[in-house]
Design an enzyme around this catalytic site. Structure first.
Site, PDB file in Angstrom:
ATOM      1  N   ARG A 248       0.856  -1.165   0.000  1.00  0.00           N
ATOM      2  CA  ARG A 248       0.000   0.000   0.000  1.00  0.00           C
ATOM      3  C   ARG A 248       0.901   1.226   0.000  1.00  0.00           C
ATOM      4  NH1 ARG A 248      -4.903  -0.527  -1.508  1.00  0.00           N
ATOM      5  NH2 ARG A 248      -5.826   0.977  -0.052  1.00  0.00           N
ATOM      6  N   ASP A 349       8.062  -1.859  13.066  1.00  0.00           N
ATOM      7  CA  ASP A 349       8.189  -0.586  13.764  1.00  0.00           C
ATOM      8  C   ASP A 349       9.667  -0.202  13.821  1.00  0.00           C
ATOM      9  OD1 ASP A 349       5.498  -0.207  14.213  1.00  0.00           O
ATOM     10  OD2 ASP A 349       5.495  -1.308  16.099  1.00  0.00           O
TER      11      ASP A 349
END
Ligand code: UDP
Length: 369
Positions: A248, A349
């Site tokens: 995405r 992360d």
């Protein structure tokens, strides 16, 4: 050893630093005109606001060594991340907490009452082993909260039904039966005072590291090195010969405002008929600063095309099958290591990215001593 690192984001910088400190000769090439990858920050010349150019990045970790490591290269300021969500014409706080539950259902539950209410009258207890995002949501918060906060947002963010996504994506968010609105549960949390880019520049500031910006990869360079560390997209190393791994990408509609536009750093939009997922107001990421003007990003998500910046790896069944084949190619590639979010095609992360780069580089140093 002469090591070529492709990419000057967190992975490339941290690995390069550890290897340079161990006496290796490091060349890092970066195709962009700046370091720090997608956590790049830049001050807006009009407003003075520190802008998270590729969208918000909040540093949080439970890993004390990683926390010490980043604090070696930047002064961190305390920052407590709070996220609001607009849904069906009302504003709530996330992650779902006691305030969200009481406000949403118009109640005054105590923590125990709320827990019982959700478990007895909302949660779908017939789901014993949630596999998908949707099952995880229905099992833990039930259909009403799922629809208000997760369903529409997730369809917009991922471009598919939440029933197709893994439960692990929702597991990133806690569910709380108290009034703690801190978005993250980690003990260490903060923001680098001057942004991430000076921090990464400081990591790269070592006599053993030779950095070249705006320098695309070419195979001759790799030929001159004893080892290559690739932090770009895994499929692109192989010329996408098995097809493109799906990502995405994000579009940021940047706008400015005089004063305070929304009163918080991140406002999510849970409704499916609002096209954007969230609006971020960057001055609130640096609450110790004060600025009259404000810089905002209205964020939308879509399929990543060949010219777009890849953000989130999709990792559905189709992508996972292709990933397994690329991983096989990667393992067979001599003298090349693949590292980081793009190099390993995972939703990482920042703290995990740093931990993996430290571990990789230390392992490499030990193996070649
Ligand atoms: N999510 C959601 N509604 C929200 C916030 C998050 O449905 O208001 C879902 C969404 O699928 C998202 C995932 O939870 O991708 C993880 O959220 P997080 O805030 O960790 O996403 P990030 O900040 O990494 O984009």
């Amino acid at each position: 050893m002469k090591i070529l690192i492709v990419g000057a984001g967190l992975s490339g910088a941290v690995a390069g630093r550890v290897l340079a400190e161990a006496g290796h000769q490091i060349t890092i090439i970066e195709s962009r005109p700046h370091v720090a990858g997608n956590c790049h920050t830049e001050r807006c010349s009009d407003t003075g606001v520190l802008v998270h150019v590729y969208g918000p990045h909040i540093f949080h970790t439970g890993d004390a060594e990683v926390w010490d490591y980043v604090n070696r290269f930047a002064r961190f300021r305390p920052y407590r991340h709070q996220v609001m969500s607009t849904s069906h014409g009302a504003v709530y706080s996330l992650p779902i907490n006691l305030h969200t539950i009481n406000q949403f259902f118009g109640r005054t539950f105590s923590p125990e009452e709320a827990r019982r209410f959700i478990e007895d009258s909302q949660a779908d207890r017939s789901i014993t082993d949630p596999q998908s995002f949707e099952e995880q949501a229905l099992r833990f918060v039930g259909p009403a909260l799922y629809e208000a906060f997760f369903k529409g947002y997730t369809e917009k963010q991922w471009g598919c039904a939440p029933s197709e996504l893994p439960a692990s994506i929702l597991k990133r968010l806690p569910l709380r039966f108290n009034y703690d609105t801190n978005y993250f549960a980690h003990p260490f949390q903060g923001m680098p005072e001057d942004g991430y880019t000076p921090m990464v520049e400081a990591i790269l500031d070592h006599p053993g590291i030779d950095l070249h910006l705006e320098t695309p990869f070419d195979a001759d360079m790799a030929g001159r090195a004893d080892h290559l560390i690739w932090t770009g997209p895994l499929d692109m190393y192989f010329g996408a010969r098995l097809g493109r791994l799906g990502y995405r990408t994000l579009d940021f509609e940047r706008f400015t405002h005089d004063g305070d536009y929304q009163g918080c750093a991140v406002m999510n939009y849970g409704d499916a008929d609002v096209p954007h997922t969230r609006v971020t107001e960057h001055k609130h990421f640096a609450p110790w600063e004060s600025h009259e003007g404000s810089v905002l990003y209205r964020e939308t998500s879509r399929t990543c095309g060949p010219e777009d910046i890849p953000y989130y790896p999709i990792r559905l069944v189709k992508e996972k099958a292709m990933l397994a084949e690329y991983e096989q190619l990667a393992r067979a590639e001599e003298g090349v290591s693949f590292l980081g979010r793009l190099g390993t095609y995972r939703y990482l992360d920042m703290d995990v990215t740093i931990r993996e780069a430290l571990d990789f580089a230390r392992g490499f140093v030990a193996a070649w001593r």
